[in-house]
Motif scaffolding. Sequence first.
Motif, PDB file in Angstrom:
ATOM      1  N   THR A  83     -14.592  -0.386   8.462  1.00 36.38           N
ATOM      2  CA  THR A  83     -14.200   0.917   7.902  1.00 36.38           C
ATOM      3  C   THR A  83     -15.389   1.711   7.387  1.00 36.38           C
ATOM      4  OG1 THR A  83     -13.865   0.091   5.638  1.00 36.38           O
ATOM      5  CG2 THR A  83     -12.019  -0.096   7.165  1.00 36.38           C
TER       6      THR A  83
ATOM      7  N   ARG B 288      -5.430  -0.563   8.494  1.00 38.41           N
ATOM      8  CA  ARG B 288      -6.786  -0.249   8.044  1.00 38.41           C
ATOM      9  C   ARG B 288      -6.989   1.254   7.914  1.00 38.41           C
ATOM     10  NH1 ARG B 288      -9.003  -3.316  11.549  1.00 38.41           N
ATOM     11  NH2 ARG B 288      -9.772  -1.763  13.015  1.00 38.41           N
TER      12      ARG B 288
ATOM     13  N   THR C 110     -11.448   6.837   4.207  1.00 31.62           N
ATOM     14  CA  THR C 110     -12.539   7.112   3.271  1.00 31.62           C
ATOM     15  C   THR C 110     -12.178   8.100   2.174  1.00 31.62           C
ATOM     16  OG1 THR C 110     -13.350   8.784   4.846  1.00 31.62           O
ATOM     17  CG2 THR C 110     -14.328   6.575   4.958  1.00 31.62           C
TER      18      THR C 110
ATOM     19  N   LEU D 120     -13.245  -5.459   5.476  1.00 27.29           N
ATOM     20  CA  LEU D 120     -13.228  -4.004   5.676  1.00 27.29           C
ATOM     21  C   LEU D 120     -14.496  -3.491   6.341  1.00 27.29           C
ATOM     22  CD1 LEU D 120     -11.751  -2.975   2.195  1.00 27.29           C
ATOM     23  CD2 LEU D 120     -10.531  -3.163   4.369  1.00 27.29           C
TER      24      LEU D 120
ATOM     25  N   THR E 289       0.818  -1.208   0.000  1.00 32.41           N
ATOM     26  CA  THR E 289       0.000   0.000   0.000  1.00 32.41           C
ATOM     27  C   THR E 289       0.854   1.260   0.000  1.00 32.41           C
ATOM     28  OG1 THR E 289      -0.171   0.031   2.429  1.00 32.41           O
ATOM     29  CG2 THR E 289      -1.852  -1.201   1.219  1.00 32.41           C
TER      30      THR E 289
ATOM     31  N   PHE F 269      -7.072   2.373   4.012  1.00 31.50           N
ATOM     32  CA  PHE F 269      -8.467   2.352   3.593  1.00 31.50           C
ATOM     33  C   PHE F 269      -9.281   3.488   4.225  1.00 31.50           C
ATOM     34  CE2 PHE F 269      -6.904  -1.984   3.063  1.00 31.50           C
ATOM     35  CZ  PHE F 269      -7.272  -2.221   1.751  1.00 31.50           C
TER      36      PHE F 269
ATOM     37  N   MET G 117     -12.644  -0.166  -3.537  1.00 33.25           N
ATOM     38  CA  MET G 117     -14.032  -0.421  -3.141  1.00 33.25           C
ATOM     39  C   MET G 117     -14.944  -0.473  -4.363  1.00 33.25           C
ATOM     40  SD  MET G 117     -13.871  -0.620   0.119  1.00 33.25           S
ATOM     41  CE  MET G 117     -13.054  -0.002   1.589  1.00 33.25           C
TER      42      MET G 117
ATOM     43  N   THR H 173      -6.651  -6.777   2.429  1.00 29.66           N
ATOM     44  CA  THR H 173      -7.810  -6.462   3.264  1.00 29.66           C
ATOM     45  C   THR H 173      -7.901  -7.405   4.465  1.00 29.66           C
ATOM     46  OG1 THR H 173      -9.223  -7.828   1.833  1.00 29.66           O
ATOM     47  CG2 THR H 173      -9.123  -5.469   1.357  1.00 29.66           C
TER      48      THR H 173
ATOM     49  N   ALA I   8      -8.171   3.641  -1.990  1.00 31.23           N
ATOM     50  CA  ALA I   8      -9.198   2.880  -1.290  1.00 31.23           C
ATOM     51  C   ALA I   8     -10.528   2.955  -2.032  1.00 31.23           C
ATOM     52  CB  ALA I   8      -9.359   3.400   0.133  1.00 31.23           C
TER      53      ALA I   8
END
Length: 622
Positions: free
Chosen positions: A484, A440, A446, A481, A399, A444, A455, A430, A451
Amino acid sequence: MASEEKRIEDELSYPILLSEQIRSVVDEVESFKLECSEVGKHVDRISQMLRTVVRLTTTTPVMYERPIRRIVADVSKNFERALTLVRKCKRRSVLRRVVTITSGTDFRKLFVLLESSVGDMKWFLSVFDSDNGGGGGIGVSLPPIASNDPILSWVWSYIASIQMGQLPDRIESANSLASIAKDNDRNKKIIIEEGGVPPLLKLLKENSSPEGQIAAATALYNLANDQERVRAIVDEVGVPIIVQVLGDSPMKVQTMAASLVARMAENDNVAQEDFARENVIRPLVTLLSFETFVDDDPNLHQPGKQSIHSIVQINKEMEKNSSSVSNSSINRNRPFKSSLSNSSYSYSYSHMDGSSRGGNHRKERENEKPEVKLQLKISCAEALWMLARGSVSNSRRITETKGLLCLAKLVEKEVGELQYNCLMTITEITAAAEFNADLRRAAFKTNSLAAKAVMDQLLRLIEELDSPTLQIPAIKSIGSLARTFPARETRFIGPLVAHLGHRDLDVATEAAIALGKFACPDNFLHMEHSKTIIEFNGLPPLMRLLRGSEQSQLHGLVLLCYLALHAGNSDSLEQAKVLNTLDGADRITVQHPELKELVAQAVYHLKMYHSGVHSQRLTYVP
């Protein structure tokens, strides 16, 4: 070679000394003179060949010693037996001659053994004699020492050729080793035990012949199918060599190197972590992103958002600043560690403009056939998948190189094996993020472009495709996830609920597992998510799932209990007769006794809520 082994010269000196002792005793025998004379001739012949081997060991820069050690040990045993026998034929007292009886049978047995030693020595010299097509040439004859195991002589010949032969012979022998290693695990074991790994790694490291590198990588790949054999490659300092080859080689060589990384990481967690320490993830991500990001994607060029190309430029500048270190001579104490890691960085960020060593292959890369480029990406994606599997640190590294954005793009654009490997890499990342809050939050969050891209692709696979092979890992990733997603983010729950009734029971079961992670007590928003699942009409397909396989019943019952506990006042639960279902769940709880308390809590809550007690949420008392 084990550290306790003697020098090869010392090994050879012992049978030569024995041969001189035998010759001396033969001149003094009183009985069986003809037989002893024949023994002396055999011993002299073998002794001459032993002296030839001594000359070879002193004049050959790199000698493959494994077969000669085995053969010399066998020769020494036969010479000891010969010395004992001829000593019995010396003049002795009448009493000794009566007690010690020597017969012609003893000599016939000895002649067979000595003939075998002659055959072994002739075979060895034929393999190593460069003037006669040897020097690592492949011996076609079978030495007596390997008569019960022909594979052994082939392995010896091939390894000797790879270590000492001319380049065409080395390539041919590496391909032959790859072929016999593919046949069965016993052959693999023999190759490892007979010292096949170091010469293969040496051939892999030499960048003068891509064909030789591919042959060596293929042989190592075929060997590396279990932890013990992978560890043998790691112990020979193979990991830095493989990373170097991955960073600075033609595309076909890089493909095999990436496949080798994948297999070693798959079978040994030590190799998995060693590759990460050698920084293999960065060149893998860069090779995977080759020709992936195009200029017509506006999201990659918005102000304030870093594209993969901007990351490349930043790291190129960093590389220039550290070039005085990365281009220095190899550290003599650790010949590969730092220098090879730096070379991987250099390749990863310079192949785009043709600078540094990686630029040597820029034109070849651009002109390669599409299927070659595709195969490289497939291998790189598989390597990232295996490196990420079960490893939080490696998942974080992927990542941090912006690998998520690249993976999401390939899941969107590609089909088949490449798409699947990229998806499985995302699934492993994940899964690591599910149990590591730092990863996380970092990968990930928002507002992360990467991310969001991931998604969106996971949701697309779940909603638009009808492929359980892809849907199951996509659903699993969403479930990992679950913590999250904010309460208002319901777009993932709807498709998961819809898949509770999927005709493929494995897909439906995976959807139940994922929804269970939304509704479980560990999820801070379990109350809100549980209500959302019910609002999306999740109870009817969930109740049908309880009539499926053992696994579907298990995970369906867990989800149903969570819904009862966290949304127990919902009329939908009463309408679906959930209480009756839980009361009749004895058969499942017998098979899974760990669920008894969870079911009991759920039944208690439902009885309270649907027996007129709605004023407050009651707590289960065991």
